[in-house]
Design a protein around this motif. Structure first.
Motif, PDB file in Angstrom:
ATOM      1  N   TRP A 181       0.846  -1.204   0.000  1.00 48.79           N
ATOM      2  CA  TRP A 181       0.000   0.000   0.000  1.00 48.79           C
ATOM      3  C   TRP A 181       0.881   1.254   0.000  1.00 48.79           C
ATOM      4  CZ3 TRP A 181      -4.424   0.726   4.183  1.00 48.79           C
ATOM      5  CH2 TRP A 181      -5.240   1.790   3.790  1.00 48.79           C
ATOM      6  N   GLU A 182       1.941   1.212   0.805  1.00 45.51           N
ATOM      7  CA  GLU A 182       2.865   2.353   0.882  1.00 45.51           C
ATOM      8  C   GLU A 182       3.552   2.570  -0.470  1.00 45.51           C
ATOM      9  OE1 GLU A 182       3.196   4.509   3.223  1.00 45.51           O
ATOM     10  OE2 GLU A 182       4.934   5.542   2.415  1.00 45.51           O
ATOM     11  N   ARG A 183       3.862   1.457  -1.141  1.00 45.56           N
ATOM     12  CA  ARG A 183       4.517   1.533  -2.451  1.00 45.56           C
ATOM     13  C   ARG A 183       3.586   2.203  -3.457  1.00 45.56           C
ATOM     14  NH1 ARG A 183       9.899   0.513  -3.500  1.00 45.56           N
ATOM     15  NH2 ARG A 183      10.129   0.082  -5.699  1.00 45.56           N
ATOM     16  N   ILE A 184       2.306   1.813  -3.395  1.00 46.39           N
ATOM     17  CA  ILE A 184       1.327   2.355  -4.347  1.00 46.39           C
ATOM     18  C   ILE A 184       0.994   3.810  -3.999  1.00 46.39           C
ATOM     19  CG2 ILE A 184      -1.074   2.111  -5.173  1.00 46.39           C
ATOM     20  CD1 ILE A 184      -0.738  -0.939  -4.518  1.00 46.39           C
ATOM     21  N   SER A 185       0.818   4.059  -2.719  1.00 49.28           N
ATOM     22  CA  SER A 185       0.450   5.411  -2.301  1.00 49.28           C
ATOM     23  C   SER A 185       1.384   5.856  -1.170  1.00 49.28           C
ATOM     24  CB  SER A 185      -1.015   5.379  -1.851  1.00 49.28           C
ATOM     25  OG  SER A 185      -1.297   6.442  -1.019  1.00 49.28           O
ATOM     26  N   PRO A 186       2.566   6.412  -1.554  1.00 48.70           N
ATOM     27  CA  PRO A 186       3.567   6.744  -0.523  1.00 48.70           C
ATOM     28  C   PRO A 186       3.117   7.895   0.396  1.00 48.70           C
ATOM     29  CG  PRO A 186       4.490   6.866  -2.743  1.00 48.70           C
ATOM     30  CD  PRO A 186       3.016   6.768  -2.906  1.00 48.70           C
ATOM     31  N   GLY A 187       3.738   7.944   1.563  1.00 50.42           N
ATOM     32  CA  GLY A 187       3.457   9.053   2.485  1.00 50.42           C
ATOM     33  C   GLY A 187       2.690   8.629   3.714  1.00 50.42           C
ATOM     34  N   GLY A 188       2.028   7.467   3.654  1.00 53.46           N
ATOM     35  CA  GLY A 188       1.317   6.954   4.831  1.00 53.46           C
ATOM     36  C   GLY A 188       0.009   7.648   5.132  1.00 53.46           C
ATOM     37  N   SER A 189      -0.464   8.500   4.209  1.00 53.53           N
ATOM     38  CA  SER A 189      -1.712   9.292   4.367  1.00 53.53           C
ATOM     39  C   SER A 189      -1.938   9.778   5.801  1.00 53.53           C
ATOM     40  CB  SER A 189      -2.927   8.522   3.847  1.00 53.53           C
ATOM     41  OG  SER A 189      -3.115   7.330   4.526  1.00 53.53           O
ATOM     42  N   PRO A 190      -1.082  10.728   6.238  1.00 54.25           N
ATOM     43  CA  PRO A 190      -1.262  11.248   7.593  1.00 54.25           C
ATOM     44  C   PRO A 190      -2.535  12.084   7.720  1.00 54.25           C
ATOM     45  CG  PRO A 190       0.428  12.488   6.435  1.00 54.25           C
ATOM     46  CD  PRO A 190       0.004  11.393   5.514  1.00 54.25           C
ATOM     47  N   ARG A 191      -3.155  12.011   8.890  1.00 51.20           N
ATOM     48  CA  ARG A 191      -4.334  12.856   9.139  1.00 51.20           C
ATOM     49  C   ARG A 191      -4.573  12.944  10.647  1.00 51.20           C
ATOM     50  NH1 ARG A 191      -8.154   8.295   7.277  1.00 51.20           N
ATOM     51  NH2 ARG A 191      -8.561   7.251   9.248  1.00 51.20           N
ATOM     52  N   VAL A 192      -5.382  13.928  11.019  1.00 52.20           N
ATOM     53  CA  VAL A 192      -5.785  14.053  12.421  1.00 52.20           C
ATOM     54  C   VAL A 192      -7.232  13.599  12.503  1.00 52.20           C
ATOM     55  CG1 VAL A 192      -6.127  15.643  14.348  1.00 52.20           C
ATOM     56  CG2 VAL A 192      -4.173  15.939  12.831  1.00 52.20           C
ATOM     57  N   GLY A 193      -7.451  12.528  13.244  1.00 54.05           N
ATOM     58  CA  GLY A 193      -8.793  11.947  13.307  1.00 54.05           C
ATOM     59  C   GLY A 193      -9.520  12.293  14.588  1.00 54.05           C
ATOM     60  N   VAL A 194     -10.487  11.452  14.945  1.00 53.32           N
ATOM     61  CA  VAL A 194     -11.331  11.745  16.105  1.00 53.32           C
ATOM     62  C   VAL A 194     -10.570  11.765  17.429  1.00 53.32           C
ATOM     63  CG1 VAL A 194     -13.580  10.994  15.212  1.00 53.32           C
ATOM     64  CG2 VAL A 194     -12.008   9.305  16.164  1.00 53.32           C
ATOM     65  N   LEU A 195      -9.436  11.079  17.488  1.00 56.45           N
ATOM     66  CA  LEU A 195      -8.653  11.091  18.735  1.00 56.45           C
ATOM     67  C   LEU A 195      -7.795  12.351  18.846  1.00 56.45           C
ATOM     68  CD1 LEU A 195      -7.368   7.384  18.966  1.00 56.45           C
ATOM     69  CD2 LEU A 195      -9.269   8.412  20.181  1.00 56.45           C
ATOM     70  N   ARG A 196      -7.862  13.215  17.833  1.00 59.61           N
ATOM     71  CA  ARG A 196      -7.060  14.442  17.729  1.00 59.61           C
ATOM     72  C   ARG A 196      -5.564  14.124  17.733  1.00 59.61           C
ATOM     73  NH1 ARG A 196      -9.984  16.768  15.247  1.00 59.61           N
ATOM     74  NH2 ARG A 196      -8.703  18.610  15.402  1.00 59.61           N
ATOM     75  N   LEU A 197      -5.221  12.965  17.175  1.00 64.91           N
ATOM     76  CA  LEU A 197      -3.811  12.574  17.067  1.00 64.91           C
ATOM     77  C   LEU A 197      -3.460  12.496  15.601  1.00 64.91           C
ATOM     78  CD1 LEU A 197      -3.828   9.456  19.408  1.00 64.91           C
ATOM     79  CD2 LEU A 197      -2.904  11.688  19.972  1.00 64.91           C
ATOM     80  N   LYS A 198      -2.232  12.895  15.266  1.00 66.06           N
ATOM     81  CA  LYS A 198      -1.802  12.723  13.883  1.00 66.06           C
ATOM     82  C   LYS A 198      -1.405  11.256  13.705  1.00 66.06           C
ATOM     83  CE  LYS A 198       1.315  14.528  10.433  1.00 66.06           C
ATOM     84  NZ  LYS A 198       2.528  15.318  10.202  1.00 66.06           N
ATOM     85  N   THR A 199      -2.100  10.556  12.826  1.00 65.07           N
ATOM     86  CA  THR A 199      -1.772   9.138  12.617  1.00 65.07           C
ATOM     87  C   THR A 199      -1.482   8.863  11.140  1.00 65.07           C
ATOM     88  OG1 THR A 199      -4.095   8.592  12.297  1.00 65.07           O
ATOM     89  CG2 THR A 199      -3.221   8.289  14.509  1.00 65.07           C
ATOM     90  N   HIS A 200      -0.581   7.913  10.916  1.00 67.80           N
ATOM     91  CA  HIS A 200      -0.348   7.384   9.577  1.00 67.80           C
ATOM     92  C   HIS A 200      -1.061   6.043   9.510  1.00 67.80           C
ATOM     93  CE1 HIS A 200       2.884  10.277  10.094  1.00 67.80           C
ATOM     94  NE2 HIS A 200       2.939  10.358   8.786  1.00 67.80           N
ATOM     95  N   ARG A 201      -1.074   5.437   8.315  1.00 65.36           N
ATOM     96  CA  ARG A 201      -1.841   4.182   8.239  1.00 65.36           C
ATOM     97  C   ARG A 201      -1.192   3.052   9.056  1.00 65.36           C
ATOM     98  NH1 ARG A 201       0.365   4.048   2.649  1.00 65.36           N
ATOM     99  NH2 ARG A 201      -1.283   5.401   1.916  1.00 65.36           N
ATOM    100  N   GLY A 202       0.141   3.139   9.238  1.00 62.26           N
ATOM    101  CA  GLY A 202       0.822   2.160  10.098  1.00 62.26           C
ATOM    102  C   GLY A 202       0.345   2.288  11.548  1.00 62.26           C
ATOM    103  N   ASP A 203       0.176   3.551  12.009  1.00 65.05           N
ATOM    104  CA  ASP A 203      -0.348   3.772  13.365  1.00 65.05           C
ATOM    105  C   ASP A 203      -1.754   3.193  13.476  1.00 65.05           C
ATOM    106  OD1 ASP A 203       1.883   5.350  14.107  1.00 65.05           O
ATOM    107  OD2 ASP A 203       1.020   7.040  13.024  1.00 65.05           O
TER     108      ASP A 203
END
Lengths: 285, 93
Positions: free
Chosen positions: B29-51
């Protein structure tokens, strides 16, 4: 042009192998043991999730877990503020620096079982300096028979052994703060508290994260010192998870139960460490 | 190589193969879409898809333990709850 070269990942390979042999393969084995029963001779019988169910319903496990959480809570509540306070009071230059650093490092250099033995003797009320002194002052101190005394002895021993780690980490953090910050604070007429709250504490957040994580994990996994000092007693008053785990695995040869208990123990450490890490680093981005 | 000391069973082998496949899937997935799609979600934490995978796996482990400790029902129920939990984590955390 690509800004990085992915072949650099091969440099991580030796560490990956080391982790595989020292952590991943043993962990896999523990998972395998946790769903089976054995009576020795390398013969295993499928038990499913029964060991997990038994462990979760066992009063013995829950009591040890609660004792462990209370112990870690007290350790963090004492050692972290005390460590920060000592680091703030330590000399910043001159001959006092190496003297303080060496004195602070000394308890960390002593092996765990030796620390346990020192405190076991130190606390005895017949021949120990601490126990004997308290006795001569009229205190009926006896860590062998009194659970409160046993707890106080273990906490004081851990504080003596490990506060230095927090001190050294914080001292390194404080030493890395540029003088310009203090000069600016002086110009603004900042009080000692304001300097600590707005300059030193934010700059210490990274080392404090490491200190809290290390102290939580170490205190939650504590084994040798309480084993040597109290042996888990009086009764089960100081039987922490690790002591109970070793008892179950080696004395009772209950490998399935011990494996299930280890995995639950591991998951709790993982969860609490993740929560600590996330909470303490959430503002860094 | 004799691995009998590791006491392998088919279910535990499947468990580890699934974990390995999940990690391999994340790498692809990282190979296809690099960067880990970071975002701030409902927990108000910045997470990547690995997190988010880590939160899913850790949470699922506790869901299974809670299921075992609190209910007399089959673990398939815990698996369904974990799948729903994982979907929610990947959608909103």
């Amino acid at each position: 042009m690509k800004p990085w070269n992915n072949r650099a990942w091969f440099l991580v390979l030796p560490m990956l192998l080391l982790v595989a042999f020292s952590a991943v393969i043993p962990l896999m084995t523990v998972v395998n043991y946790s769903v089976q029963d054995t009576f020795g001779d390398n013969k295993f019988f499928w038990a499913g999730v029964e060991w997990f169910r038994k462990t979760l319903h066992s009063e013995r496990f829950v009591s040890a877990l609660i004792r462990n959480l209370i112990f870690s809570g007290i350790i963090l509540a004492v050692e972290v503020p005390l460590g920060v306070l000592i680091a703030l009071r330590m000399p910043k230059k001159g001959i006092g620096v190496p003297i303080c650093l060496v004195l602070m490092s000394l308890p960390l250099l002593i092996p765990f079982n030796v620390v346990g033995t020192i405190w076991q003797v130190f606390g005895r009320n017949d021949i120990g300096l601490l126990g004997g002194t308290l006795k001569s002052l009229g205190f009926d101190y006896n860590y062998v028979s009194n659970p409160v005394h046993a707890w106080v002895t273990l906490i004081v021993m851990d504080v003596w052994h490990w506060t230095s780690l927090v001190v050294l980490l914080c001292y390194a953090g404080l030493a890395s703060i540029p003088d310009a910050y203090y000069q600016a604070a002086q110009i603004d007429g900042a009080s000692g508290w304001a300097r600590f709250r707005y300059i030193q504490l934010p700059k210490l957040s990274r080392v404090l994260t490491i200190a809290v994580l290390l102290r939580f994990m170490d205190s939650f996994m504590i084994y040798t010192e309480p084993f040597v000092v109290t042996g888990g007693g009086p009764g089960n008053a100081t039987t922490f998870l690790s002591i109970d785990l070793v008892k179950m695995a080696t004395r009772e040869f209950n490998l399935g139960g011990a494996a299930a208990m280890s995995l639950i123990y591991f998951l709790i450490i993982l969860l609490v460490s993740w929560v600590f890490y996330t909470v303490m680093t959430r503002h860094e981005d | 190589m004799d691995l009998s000391w590791m006491a392998w069973t088919k279910p535990t082998a499947i468990f580890f193969v699934v974990i390995a496949l999940l990690i391999a899937g994340m790498a692809t997935w990282e190979r296809i879409s690099p960067g880990g799609s970071p975002r701030v979600g409902v927990l108000r934490l910045k997470t990547h898809r690995g997190d988010r995978l880590f939160i899913t796996l850790l949470g699922s482990a506790f869901i299974h333990l809670a299921w075992l400790g609190l209910t007399p029902f089959s673990l398939w129920g815990a698996l369904i709850v974990s799948a729903i939990y994982g979907t929610l984590v990947f959608s909103f955390v």
